[in-house]
Design a protein around this motif. Structure first.
Motif, mmCIF file in Angstrom:
data_model
loop_
_atom_site.group_PDB
_atom_site.id
_atom_site.type_symbol
_atom_site.label_atom_id
_atom_site.label_comp_id
_atom_site.label_asym_id
_atom_site.label_seq_id
_atom_site.Cartn_x
_atom_site.Cartn_y
_atom_site.Cartn_z
ATOM 1 N N SER A 40 2.121 5.051 -17.721
ATOM 2 C CA SER A 40 1.843 6.486 -17.827
ATOM 3 C C SER A 40 0.590 6.916 -17.073
ATOM 4 O O SER A 40 0.391 8.102 -16.836
ATOM 5 C CB SER A 40 1.735 6.909 -19.298
ATOM 6 N N THR A 41 -0.266 5.974 -16.693
ATOM 7 C CA THR A 41 -1.525 6.320 -16.010
ATOM 8 C C THR A 41 -1.638 5.714 -14.621
ATOM 9 O O THR A 41 -2.641 5.923 -13.945
ATOM 10 C CB THR A 41 -2.732 5.861 -16.849
ATOM 11 N N ILE A 42 -0.615 4.995 -14.188
ATOM 12 C CA ILE A 42 -0.711 4.280 -12.921
ATOM 13 C C ILE A 42 -0.891 5.226 -11.733
ATOM 14 O O ILE A 42 -1.526 4.868 -10.742
ATOM 15 C CB ILE A 42 0.504 3.339 -12.732
ATOM 16 N N ASP A 43 -0.370 6.442 -11.817
ATOM 17 C CA ASP A 43 -0.546 7.407 -10.721
ATOM 18 C C ASP A 43 -2.004 7.776 -10.524
ATOM 19 O O ASP A 43 -2.458 7.945 -9.390
ATOM 20 C CB ASP A 43 0.283 8.665 -10.961
ATOM 21 N N ILE A 44 -2.753 7.916 -11.608
ATOM 22 C CA ILE A 44 -4.181 8.232 -11.517
ATOM 23 C C ILE A 44 -4.902 7.105 -10.785
ATOM 24 O O ILE A 44 -5.665 7.339 -9.851
ATOM 25 C CB ILE A 44 -4.783 8.436 -12.928
ATOM 26 N N GLU A 48 -6.681 7.115 -6.779
ATOM 27 C CA GLU A 48 -8.085 6.764 -6.550
ATOM 28 C C GLU A 48 -8.222 5.573 -5.603
ATOM 29 O O GLU A 48 -9.063 5.575 -4.710
ATOM 30 C CB GLU A 48 -8.789 6.468 -7.876
ATOM 31 N N VAL A 49 -7.408 4.568 -5.788
ATOM 32 C CA VAL A 49 -7.493 3.381 -4.935
ATOM 33 C C VAL A 49 -7.015 3.695 -3.519
ATOM 34 O O VAL A 49 -7.626 3.258 -2.544
ATOM 35 C CB VAL A 49 -6.697 2.205 -5.554
ATOM 36 N N ASN A 50 -5.952 4.459 -3.392
ATOM 37 C CA ASN A 50 -5.458 4.826 -2.064
ATOM 38 C C ASN A 50 -6.432 5.711 -1.311
ATOM 39 O O ASN A 50 -6.355 5.801 -0.079
ATOM 40 C CB ASN A 50 -4.097 5.501 -2.168
ATOM 41 N N ASP A 51 -7.338 6.346 -2.024
ATOM 42 C CA ASP A 51 -8.326 7.238 -1.419
ATOM 43 C C ASP A 51 -9.559 6.478 -0.898
ATOM 44 O O ASP A 51 -10.439 7.069 -0.304
ATOM 45 C CB ASP A 51 -8.757 8.289 -2.454
ATOM 46 N N ILE A 52 -9.607 5.168 -1.097
ATOM 47 C CA ILE A 52 -10.750 4.378 -0.624
ATOM 48 C C ILE A 52 -10.715 4.320 0.895
ATOM 49 O O ILE A 52 -9.684 4.044 1.503
ATOM 50 C CB ILE A 52 -10.724 2.960 -1.237
ATOM 51 N N ASP A 53 -11.856 4.568 1.506
ATOM 52 C CA ASP A 53 -11.993 4.601 2.956
ATOM 53 C C ASP A 53 -11.575 3.269 3.577
ATOM 54 O O ASP A 53 -11.848 2.201 3.033
ATOM 55 C CB ASP A 53 -13.459 4.913 3.314
ATOM 56 N N SER A 54 -10.949 3.329 4.730
ATOM 57 C CA SER A 54 -10.468 2.112 5.399
ATOM 58 C C SER A 54 -11.598 1.228 5.918
ATOM 59 O O SER A 54 -11.373 0.067 6.264
ATOM 60 C CB SER A 54 -9.521 2.480 6.543
ATOM 61 N N ASN A 55 -12.824 1.743 5.987
ATOM 62 C CA ASN A 55 -13.975 0.946 6.412
ATOM 63 C C ASN A 55 -14.474 0.011 5.316
ATOM 64 O O ASN A 55 -15.291 -0.860 5.573
ATOM 65 C CB ASN A 55 -15.124 1.846 6.861
#
Length: 79
Positions: A40-44, A48-55
């Protein structure tokens, strides 16, 4: 706005089930997870993790305030 939550109940607080905070230091990111990480919370968590900068080269996940995790949460962390 009145004292009703999203479900229309008066006098009730809606507790966020999962909070994810990030702390970035040069090429390292520490992710603090608090609460419940499940289907139920995996989307949150995923947003956040997908938003981490590629650097970012190093990602540390702090589980010290994680209350519960199910197989969905574990699978997402591994991926």
């Amino acid at each position: 706005m009145d004292n009703r939550n999203l479900y229309g109940f008066e006098g009730c607080e809606v507790k966020q089930i999962l909070t994810v905070q990030k702390e970035v230091n040069e090429t390292k990111c520490t992710v603090y997870i608090k609460g419940v990480l499940d289907y139920s919370t995996i989307d949150i968590f995923g947003r956040e993790v997908n938003d981490i900068d590629s650097n970012i080269k190093i990602i540390i996940i702090n589980f010290s305030e994680l209350e519960f995790i199910d197989s969905t949460g574990l699978g997402n962390i591994i991926n």
